[in-house]
Design a protein around this motif. Sequence first.
Motif, PDB file in Angstrom:
ATOM      1  N   ILE A  27       0.880  -1.171   0.000  1.00  0.00           N
ATOM      2  CA  ILE A  27       0.000   0.000   0.000  1.00  0.00           C
ATOM      3  C   ILE A  27       0.915   1.218   0.000  1.00  0.00           C
ATOM      4  O   ILE A  27       1.468   1.607   1.034  1.00  0.00           O
ATOM      5  N   PHE A  28       1.079   1.799  -1.159  1.00  0.00           N
ATOM      6  CA  PHE A  28       2.108   2.812  -1.368  1.00  0.00           C
ATOM      7  C   PHE A  28       1.984   3.993  -0.419  1.00  0.00           C
ATOM      8  O   PHE A  28       2.983   4.525   0.053  1.00  0.00           O
ATOM      9  N   SER A  29       0.762   4.365  -0.111  1.00  0.00           N
ATOM     10  CA  SER A  29       0.563   5.551   0.705  1.00  0.00           C
ATOM     11  C   SER A  29       1.019   5.361   2.147  1.00  0.00           C
ATOM     12  O   SER A  29       1.101   6.324   2.905  1.00  0.00           O
ATOM     13  N   ASN A  30       1.330   4.145   2.540  1.00  0.00           N
ATOM     14  CA  ASN A  30       1.843   3.890   3.889  1.00  0.00           C
ATOM     15  C   ASN A  30       3.335   4.191   4.016  1.00  0.00           C
ATOM     16  O   ASN A  30       3.886   4.058   5.108  1.00  0.00           O
ATOM     17  N   TYR A  31       3.959   4.566   2.915  1.00  0.00           N
ATOM     18  CA  TYR A  31       5.404   4.677   2.882  1.00  0.00           C
ATOM     19  C   TYR A  31       5.887   6.100   2.651  1.00  0.00           C
ATOM     20  O   TYR A  31       5.352   6.815   1.786  1.00  0.00           O
ATOM     21  N   VAL A  32       6.912   6.461   3.403  1.00  0.00           N
ATOM     22  CA  VAL A  32       7.709   7.624   3.052  1.00  0.00           C
ATOM     23  C   VAL A  32       8.664   7.193   1.943  1.00  0.00           C
ATOM     24  O   VAL A  32       9.288   6.128   2.025  1.00  0.00           O
ATOM     25  N   MET A  33       8.758   8.024   0.928  1.00  0.00           N
ATOM     26  CA  MET A  33       9.637   7.748  -0.200  1.00  0.00           C
ATOM     27  C   MET A  33      10.755   8.778  -0.233  1.00  0.00           C
ATOM     28  O   MET A  33      10.545   9.955   0.074  1.00  0.00           O
ATOM     29  N   ASN A  83      18.416  22.714 -13.561  1.00  0.00           N
ATOM     30  CA  ASN A  83      19.702  23.399 -13.461  1.00  0.00           C
ATOM     31  C   ASN A  83      20.810  22.440 -13.012  1.00  0.00           C
ATOM     32  O   ASN A  83      21.551  22.721 -12.065  1.00  0.00           O
ATOM     33  N   LEU A  84      20.899  21.340 -13.685  1.00  0.00           N
ATOM     34  CA  LEU A  84      21.852  20.306 -13.299  1.00  0.00           C
ATOM     35  C   LEU A  84      23.288  20.753 -13.523  1.00  0.00           C
ATOM     36  O   LEU A  84      23.589  21.514 -14.458  1.00  0.00           O
ATOM     37  N   GLU A  85      24.137  20.258 -12.650  1.00  0.00           N
ATOM     38  CA  GLU A  85      25.566  20.584 -12.666  1.00  0.00           C
ATOM     39  C   GLU A  85      26.362  19.303 -12.816  1.00  0.00           C
ATOM     40  O   GLU A  85      25.877  18.218 -12.459  1.00  0.00           O
ATOM     41  N   PRO A  86      27.587  19.405 -13.331  1.00  0.00           N
ATOM     42  CA  PRO A  86      28.406  18.185 -13.445  1.00  0.00           C
ATOM     43  C   PRO A  86      28.548  17.445 -12.113  1.00  0.00           C
ATOM     44  O   PRO A  86      28.648  16.206 -12.101  1.00  0.00           O
ATOM     45  N   GLU A  87      28.520  18.193 -11.018  1.00  0.00           N
ATOM     46  CA  GLU A  87      28.645  17.568  -9.692  1.00  0.00           C
ATOM     47  C   GLU A  87      27.430  16.727  -9.317  1.00  0.00           C
ATOM     48  O   GLU A  87      27.460  15.989  -8.332  1.00  0.00           O
ATOM     49  N   ASP A  88      26.366  16.832 -10.087  1.00  0.00           N
ATOM     50  CA  ASP A  88      25.181  16.009  -9.850  1.00  0.00           C
ATOM     51  C   ASP A  88      25.303  14.623 -10.480  1.00  0.00           C
ATOM     52  O   ASP A  88      24.424  13.772 -10.298  1.00  0.00           O
ATOM     53  N   THR A  89      26.378  14.390 -11.214  1.00  0.00           N
ATOM     54  CA  THR A  89      26.593  13.072 -11.815  1.00  0.00           C
ATOM     55  C   THR A  89      26.723  12.014 -10.726  1.00  0.00           C
ATOM     56  O   THR A  89      27.555  12.125  -9.828  1.00  0.00           O
ATOM     57  N   ALA A  90      25.875  10.994 -10.803  1.00  0.00           N
ATOM     58  CA  ALA A  90      25.836   9.956  -9.774  1.00  0.00           C
ATOM     59  C   ALA A  90      24.818   8.894 -10.181  1.00  0.00           C
ATOM     60  O   ALA A  90      24.075   9.071 -11.156  1.00  0.00           O
ATOM     61  N   VAL A  91      24.791   7.831  -9.425  1.00  0.00           N
ATOM     62  CA  VAL A  91      23.694   6.867  -9.518  1.00  0.00           C
ATOM     63  C   VAL A  91      22.638   7.293  -8.507  1.00  0.00           C
ATOM     64  O   VAL A  91      22.952   7.513  -7.330  1.00  0.00           O
ATOM     65  N   TYR A  92      21.424   7.405  -8.975  1.00  0.00           N
ATOM     66  CA  TYR A  92      20.322   7.883  -8.144  1.00  0.00           C
ATOM     67  C   TYR A  92      19.436   6.706  -7.740  1.00  0.00           C
ATOM     68  O   TYR A  92      19.077   5.860  -8.584  1.00  0.00           O
ATOM     69  N   TYR A  93      19.086   6.678  -6.461  1.00  0.00           N
ATOM     70  CA  TYR A  93      18.292   5.595  -5.909  1.00  0.00           C
ATOM     71  C   TYR A  93      17.024   6.140  -5.267  1.00  0.00           C
ATOM     72  O   TYR A  93      17.062   7.164  -4.576  1.00  0.00           O
ATOM     73  N   CYS A  94      15.932   5.418  -5.461  1.00  0.00           N
ATOM     74  CA  CYS A  94      14.749   5.689  -4.662  1.00  0.00           C
ATOM     75  C   CYS A  94      14.703   4.668  -3.525  1.00  0.00           C
ATOM     76  O   CYS A  94      15.260   3.573  -3.636  1.00  0.00           O
ATOM     77  N   ALA A  95      14.041   5.060  -2.455  1.00  0.00           N
ATOM     78  CA  ALA A  95      13.973   4.225  -1.273  1.00  0.00           C
ATOM     79  C   ALA A  95      12.621   4.393  -0.597  1.00  0.00           C
ATOM     80  O   ALA A  95      11.974   5.441  -0.737  1.00  0.00           O
ATOM     81  N   ALA A  96      12.234   3.372   0.156  1.00  0.00           N
ATOM     82  CA  ALA A  96      10.934   3.385   0.830  1.00  0.00           C
ATOM     83  C   ALA A  96      11.085   2.984   2.277  1.00  0.00           C
ATOM     84  O   ALA A  96      11.881   2.091   2.609  1.00  0.00           O
TER      85      ALA A  96
END
Length: 122
Positions: A27-33, A83-96
């Motif tokens: 139940i997605f609404s039960n989670y902080v994302m 307004n992305l910057e080169p320093e924003d280069t990374a692997v991005y993860y979502c979490a719950a």
Amino acid sequence: VQLQASGGGLVQPGGSLRLSCVASGVIFSNYVMAWFRQVPGKERDFLGAINRSGGVTYSNSVTNRFTIFRNNDKNAVYLQMDNLEPEDTAVYYCAAARTVILHRRASEYESWGQGTLVTVSS
């Protein structure tokens, strides 16, 4: 919780990108994302989190550039990056996390997506 992140890619400095993360099996609404990012050799950094009602908190490093929002009907959370910057280069993860607290520590999140690579370069 199963999380599937998508939307990464190559973008020029100053550009924008929107990441998506779809959850299943809960139940997605039960989670902080939340969204985190990581570069090789460094810890996973908190970017922002959103609760079921849309309340958000952000890291100071991305405030006014990144926006988190969610659609509980679609079991999805998004990270709009401007307004992305080169320093924003990374692997991005979502979490719950099954909580109402907007945690900032990675250890508080029990489920993670597979990561999507964002490269900011000209």
